[in-house]
Design a protein around this motif. Structure first.
Motif, PDB file in Angstrom:
ATOM      1  N   PHE A  24      -8.681   8.069 -19.838  1.00  0.00           N
ATOM      2  CA  PHE A  24      -9.956   7.732 -19.207  1.00  0.00           C
ATOM      3  C   PHE A  24      -9.784   6.528 -18.307  1.00  0.00           C
ATOM      4  O   PHE A  24      -8.882   5.720 -18.472  1.00  0.00           O
ATOM      5  CB  PHE A  24     -11.061   7.526 -20.246  1.00  0.00           C
ATOM      6  CG  PHE A  24     -10.780   6.469 -21.266  1.00  0.00           C
ATOM      7  CD1 PHE A  24     -11.316   5.205 -21.127  1.00  0.00           C
ATOM      8  CD2 PHE A  24     -10.002   6.745 -22.377  1.00  0.00           C
ATOM      9  CE1 PHE A  24     -11.070   4.227 -22.074  1.00  0.00           C
ATOM     10  CE2 PHE A  24      -9.749   5.768 -23.332  1.00  0.00           C
ATOM     11  CZ  PHE A  24     -10.286   4.507 -23.180  1.00  0.00           C
ATOM     12  N   GLU A  25     -10.665   6.468 -17.321  1.00  0.00           N
ATOM     13  CA  GLU A  25     -10.594   5.423 -16.307  1.00  0.00           C
ATOM     14  C   GLU A  25     -11.995   4.910 -16.027  1.00  0.00           C
ATOM     15  O   GLU A  25     -12.899   5.684 -15.733  1.00  0.00           O
ATOM     16  CB  GLU A  25      -9.996   6.027 -15.033  1.00  0.00           C
ATOM     17  CG  GLU A  25      -9.909   5.106 -13.867  1.00  0.00           C
ATOM     18  CD  GLU A  25      -9.328   5.833 -12.661  1.00  0.00           C
ATOM     19  OE1 GLU A  25     -10.137   6.349 -11.857  1.00  0.00           O
ATOM     20  OE2 GLU A  25      -8.101   5.895 -12.557  1.00  0.00           O
ATOM     21  N   GLU A  26     -12.152   3.607 -16.157  1.00  0.00           N
ATOM     22  CA  GLU A  26     -13.433   2.987 -15.827  1.00  0.00           C
ATOM     23  C   GLU A  26     -13.523   2.859 -14.315  1.00  0.00           C
ATOM     24  O   GLU A  26     -12.626   2.317 -13.673  1.00  0.00           O
ATOM     25  CB  GLU A  26     -13.551   1.609 -16.483  1.00  0.00           C
ATOM     26  CG  GLU A  26     -13.494   1.630 -18.007  1.00  0.00           C
ATOM     27  CD  GLU A  26     -14.640   2.388 -18.648  1.00  0.00           C
ATOM     28  OE1 GLU A  26     -15.743   2.469 -18.047  1.00  0.00           O
ATOM     29  OE2 GLU A  26     -14.432   2.928 -19.745  1.00  0.00           O
ATOM     30  N   ALA A  79     -14.372   8.206 -15.893  1.00  0.00           N
ATOM     31  CA  ALA A  79     -13.774   9.528 -15.687  1.00  0.00           C
ATOM     32  C   ALA A  79     -12.849   9.808 -16.865  1.00  0.00           C
ATOM     33  O   ALA A  79     -12.207   8.901 -17.392  1.00  0.00           O
ATOM     34  CB  ALA A  79     -12.996   9.560 -14.383  1.00  0.00           C
ATOM     35  N   VAL A  80     -12.792  11.070 -17.264  1.00  0.00           N
ATOM     36  CA  VAL A  80     -12.000  11.451 -18.430  1.00  0.00           C
ATOM     37  C   VAL A  80     -11.167  12.685 -18.108  1.00  0.00           C
ATOM     38  O   VAL A  80     -11.631  13.592 -17.420  1.00  0.00           O
ATOM     39  CB  VAL A  80     -12.922  11.760 -19.639  1.00  0.00           C
ATOM     40  CG1 VAL A  80     -12.118  12.227 -20.837  1.00  0.00           C
ATOM     41  CG2 VAL A  80     -13.768  10.562 -19.990  1.00  0.00           C
ATOM     42  N   GLY A  81      -9.950  12.705 -18.636  1.00  0.00           N
ATOM     43  CA  GLY A  81      -9.091  13.880 -18.554  1.00  0.00           C
ATOM     44  C   GLY A  81      -8.550  14.198 -19.929  1.00  0.00           C
ATOM     45  O   GLY A  81      -8.153  13.293 -20.669  1.00  0.00           O
ATOM     46  N   ILE A  82      -8.534  15.466 -20.274  1.00  0.00           N
ATOM     47  CA  ILE A  82      -8.094  15.882 -21.601  1.00  0.00           C
ATOM     48  C   ILE A  82      -7.053  16.984 -21.452  1.00  0.00           C
ATOM     49  O   ILE A  82      -7.233  17.912 -20.654  1.00  0.00           O
ATOM     50  CB  ILE A  82      -9.270  16.395 -22.450  1.00  0.00           C
ATOM     51  CG1 ILE A  82     -10.318  15.300 -22.616  1.00  0.00           C
ATOM     52  CG2 ILE A  82      -8.782  16.905 -23.812  1.00  0.00           C
ATOM     53  CD1 ILE A  82     -11.597  15.766 -23.271  1.00  0.00           C
ATOM     54  N   ALA A  96     -17.873  11.257 -16.188  1.00  0.00           N
ATOM     55  CA  ALA A  96     -18.354  11.940 -17.395  1.00  0.00           C
ATOM     56  C   ALA A  96     -19.765  11.473 -17.698  1.00  0.00           C
ATOM     57  O   ALA A  96     -20.005  10.278 -17.891  1.00  0.00           O
ATOM     58  CB  ALA A  96     -17.425  11.644 -18.561  1.00  0.00           C
ATOM     59  N   GLU A  97     -20.694  12.409 -17.734  1.00  0.00           N
ATOM     60  CA  GLU A  97     -22.099  12.057 -17.977  1.00  0.00           C
ATOM     61  C   GLU A  97     -22.353  11.604 -19.401  1.00  0.00           C
ATOM     62  O   GLU A  97     -23.312  10.883 -19.662  1.00  0.00           O
ATOM     63  CB  GLU A  97     -22.991  13.262 -17.648  1.00  0.00           C
ATOM     64  CG  GLU A  97     -22.971  13.633 -16.174  1.00  0.00           C
ATOM     65  CD  GLU A  97     -23.814  14.868 -15.890  1.00  0.00           C
ATOM     66  OE1 GLU A  97     -24.655  15.240 -16.729  1.00  0.00           O
ATOM     67  OE2 GLU A  97     -23.630  15.444 -14.808  1.00  0.00           O
TER      68      GLU A  97
END
Length: 159
Positions: free
Chosen positions: A61-63, A69-72, A98-99
């Motif tokens: 994740f990135e602030e 934002a998130v990646g999985i 990401a909401e």
């Protein structure tokens, strides 16, 4: 660096995956699963056995100024861990905000983590295995057919 992951503890794998990350904003979930099963059909046992699986999920994740934002990326087994990390990081870079993101709980660390893993084996199904020969004999005597499946599984998750 090559690691024999089949003999490596779950916490060592989690630490290794985190060391592969090029960002400090990464998490790892490792599920260590054990399963015992017996199958029977046509009044006979067809298969029985045990299985072990490791499933790894990497969350990067990135602030950003407008949110997180998130990646999985996730896979079964522990081969290709670096590619798994890179896939999560790439998805994070390419994704929108990401909401449903919320802050992580502060102050948690790996110091209290233990490698105690719940396992299972065919002994937990011994009452079924022991009863099947008589059940098959009774079914045959009554011109019936027995078929079924019994499974016992346990999973330990490391985060």
């Amino acid at each position: 660096m090559t690691i024999d992951h089949s003999q490596t503890s779950p916490t060592d794998i989690v630490d290794h995956v985190l060391s592969l990350s090029k960002t400090s904003n990464a998490m790892v979930i490792l599920d260590e699963s054990y399963e015992a099963e017996v199958r029977f059909a046509n009044n006979t046992t067809t298969t029985n056995g045990q299985r072990r699986d490791r499933h790894v999920t990497v969350i990067a994740f990135e602030e950003r100024a407008d949110g997180t934002a998130v990646g999985i990326s996730s896979k079964s087994g522990v081969d290709g861990l670096e590619e798994l990390v890179r896939a999560a990081e790439r998805e994070c870079r390419e994704s929108g905000i990401a909401e449903d993101a919320s802050p992580l709980i502060a102050g948690s660390n790996n110091d209290d983590c233990v490698d105690d893993i719940a396992t299972t084996d065919l002994s937990v199904l011994s009452n079924i295995l022991d009863a099947l020969p008589d059940a098959f004999a009774q079914a045959i005597a009554e011109d019936e057919v027995l078929a079924g499946f019994a499974k016992h599984s346990v999973t330990t998750s490391f985060f």
